[in-house]
Design a protein around this motif. Structure first.
Motif, short mmCIF file in Angstrom:
data_model
loop_
_atom_site.label_atom_id
_atom_site.label_comp_id
_atom_site.label_asym_id
_atom_site.label_seq_id
_atom_site.Cartn_x
_atom_site.Cartn_y
_atom_site.Cartn_z
N UNK A 153 0.85 -1.21 0.00
CA UNK A 153 0.00 0.00 0.00
C UNK A 153 0.87 1.24 0.00
N UNK A 154 0.55 2.19 -0.88
CA UNK A 154 1.12 3.53 -0.87
C UNK A 154 -0.02 4.48 -0.49
N UNK A 198 -2.74 3.93 -3.41
CA UNK A 198 -2.46 2.91 -4.43
C UNK A 198 -2.11 1.61 -3.72
N UNK A 199 -2.64 0.47 -4.24
CA UNK A 199 -2.29 -0.85 -3.74
C UNK A 199 -1.78 -1.69 -4.92
N UNK A 200 -0.72 -2.50 -4.65
CA UNK A 200 -0.14 -3.38 -5.65
C UNK A 200 -0.18 -4.82 -5.15
N UNK A 201 -0.52 -5.72 -6.05
CA UNK A 201 -0.43 -7.16 -5.78
C UNK A 201 0.64 -7.74 -6.70
N UNK A 202 1.58 -8.47 -6.12
CA UNK A 202 2.71 -9.03 -6.90
C UNK A 202 2.68 -10.55 -6.79
N UNK A 203 2.79 -11.24 -7.94
CA UNK A 203 2.85 -12.70 -7.94
C UNK A 203 3.39 -13.15 -9.30
N UNK A 204 4.20 -14.17 -9.31
CA UNK A 204 4.72 -14.76 -10.55
C UNK A 204 5.26 -13.70 -11.50
N UNK A 205 6.00 -12.76 -10.95
CA UNK A 205 6.60 -11.66 -11.73
C UNK A 205 5.56 -10.74 -12.35
N UNK A 206 4.31 -10.83 -11.90
CA UNK A 206 3.27 -9.92 -12.38
C UNK A 206 2.92 -8.91 -11.29
N UNK A 207 2.52 -7.70 -11.68
CA UNK A 207 2.11 -6.65 -10.75
C UNK A 207 0.74 -6.13 -11.18
N UNK A 208 -0.23 -6.21 -10.27
CA UNK A 208 -1.58 -5.69 -10.50
C UNK A 208 -1.76 -4.48 -9.57
N UNK A 228 -7.28 4.83 -5.63
CA UNK A 228 -8.46 5.65 -5.33
C UNK A 228 -7.99 6.91 -4.60
N UNK A 229 -8.86 7.89 -4.48
CA UNK A 229 -8.52 9.15 -3.80
C UNK A 229 -9.44 9.34 -2.60
N UNK A 230 -8.86 9.75 -1.48
CA UNK A 230 -9.64 9.99 -0.26
C UNK A 230 -9.37 11.40 0.24
N UNK A 231 -10.27 11.90 1.09
CA UNK A 231 -10.09 13.19 1.74
C UNK A 231 -9.97 12.96 3.24
N UNK A 232 -8.91 13.49 3.83
CA UNK A 232 -8.67 13.31 5.27
C UNK A 232 -8.70 14.67 5.97
N UNK A 233 -9.23 14.69 7.19
CA UNK A 233 -9.25 15.91 8.00
C UNK A 233 -7.93 16.13 8.73
N UNK A 234 -7.18 15.06 8.95
CA UNK A 234 -5.93 15.18 9.69
C UNK A 234 -6.11 14.87 11.16
#
Length: 430
Positions: A120-121, A147-157, A161-167
């Motif tokens: 997760x980024x 952004x989220x990435x899934x990595x397996x068998x040399x593949x990256x999916x 999405x965008x969120x709004x945070x109050x802090x």
């Protein structure tokens, strides 16, 4: 000869094969040679035998025993995609909650192997190596691309999405302290606001004595009291953008200024213009009385009562010493009152003298009054003449015959009570 015998046996078995429910097994021969008899002699090539690798290619109809139906590719299910993808689920708490605003990021893989790894980024430079991120807090208010990435068998999916945070500091942290800077006026206080917040906020003060303020750091003067008073001051800070509130309260002690004990009796006296007793309504002005003190009245005629005020009717005419004593203290006071103790309405009366001729009369007021004075007089001499003073002289005109007159006298007192009397007088003839 052997070949001809095989052909005869095979043809004899065809009807049996058409009605048999058992699966038919085919030889896997793909090629062969043979001879056959006919109306002539010669040699020829035999046809290829059926292959078990392609039963539909047999000369038998589809649906016969041992012959499967061909697949209809126009009805093939194509609704389920096998494309790998990621579903993002986001749960969050409200910024006004006890924990503040927190986020849960959940990645669910579709058509992705269970052994895939996730990254997760979260948009503020932080990286989390897990499929689920729980309780994440953003420090500053902003819009963040996640952004989220899934990595397996040399593949990256990937999925984003965008969120709004109050802090983290969207809820103000209310804080203040109290000073009493004026030693000559201990009732004066100054409130120093120390509320912290990264967003604009409003303040509301409840000063504990029924007054309020919206000043950032108000000052206030509490009412004077003969005893110490404790007031609780409440501060409420509300964030402009989120509406999140925080409250805090402190107590302030206002030192009382003891009053010099004193007592003064006051009263009013009402009169009855008809049958009834005069009435005294007693009260008192008392300072320095202890809380919960009792007021004890002594009316000077061996009667007493208790209460902040009292009503008294005396049964005899006299001067009475009225005393008031405040319990749990040394406060006492007294006052002398004059009571008539009887029906306090006036009784009009008069008397007169007459001259030697018998027609000139001197009229004199003899009205009985008790607690008030006369303020109005009325004479009717019964000959068309009237008078309006207390003592008067009136001369009647003599006639050839003697006459009797009805003289009416009326009075009114300062308390608006009135009375009348009528007497007969005789005037001789000429």
């Amino acid at each position: 000869m052997k070949t001809a015998l095989k052909i005869v046996l095979f043809l004899a078995m065809v009807p049996l094969l058409q009605h048999c429910s058992k699966s038919v097994q085919y030889n896997s021969n793909t090629s062969g040679t043979g001879s056959g008899s006919g109306s002539g002699s010669g040699t020829g090539s035999g046809s290829n035998g059926p292959s078990t690798n392609n039963p539909a290619a047999t000369p038998y109809s589809a649906g016969q025993a041992g012959v499967p139906l061909p697949v209809d590719t126009t009805k093939k299910d194509t609704t389920t995609s096998k494309t790998p993808r990621i579903i993002i689920t986001i749960n969050k708490t409200t910024p006004c909650s006890a924990t503040g605003e927190t986020f849960d990021f959940i990645a669910t893989g579709v058509n992705i192997p269970a052994n895939a790894t996730y990254t997760w980024y979260v948009g503020d430079g932080t990286i989390k190596y897990t499929s689920t991120v729980s309780g994440y807090k953003y420090l500053y208010p902003n819009s963040y691309k996640v952004v989220v990435q899934a990595t397996y068998n040399s593949q990256i999916i990937t999925k984003d999405t965008t969120i709004k945070a109050y802090g983290s500091f969207v809820k103000p942290a209310a804080s203040f302290y109290i000073t009493q800077p004026n030693s000559s006026n201990p009732n004066y206080v100054a409130l120093v606001n120390q509320t912290s917040s990264t967003v604009n906020f409003k303040v509301a003060w409840d000063l504990g004595d029924g007054t309020t303020s919206t000043d950032y750091s108000p000052t206030h003067t509490y009412p004077s009291s003969s005893t110490d008073k404790v007031y609780r001051i409440l501060l409420t800070a509300t964030g402009d953008s989120s509406g999140c509130k925080d409250t805090i309260s402190h107590a302030v002690n206002i030192i009382g200024i003891p009053a010099t004990p004193s007592c003064t009796i006051n009263y009013n006296q009402t009169d009855s213009c008809g049958p009834g007793l005069e009435t005294f309504n007693f009260g008192a002005l008392v300072t320095g009385a202890p809380a919960g003190a009792t007021y004890n009245w002594d009316f000077g005629d061996n009667t007493t009562t208790i209460g902040a005020s009292a009503i008294k009717q005396y049964t005899s005419a006299s001067n009475f010493l009225v005393k008031l004593t405040i319990s749990n203290s040394s406060i006492t006071c007294s006052k002398v009152v004059k009571a008539f103790g009887i029906n306090n309405f006036p009784t009009a009366n008069f008397y007169y003298t007459v001259n030697a001729a018998g027609n000139t009369f001197n009229f004199y007021d003899s009205t009985i009054t008790r607690s008030t004075t006369l303020q109005y007089f009325f004479w009717n001499y019964d000959d068309g003449v009237q008078g309006h003073v207390a003592n008067t002289t009136h001369t009647y005109v003599k006639d050839t015959v003697a006459r009797t007159y009805n003289v009416l006298y009326g009075i009114k007192t300062t308390n608006n009570c009135s009375s009348i009397i009528q007497k007969k007088i005789f005037v001789p003839s000429l």
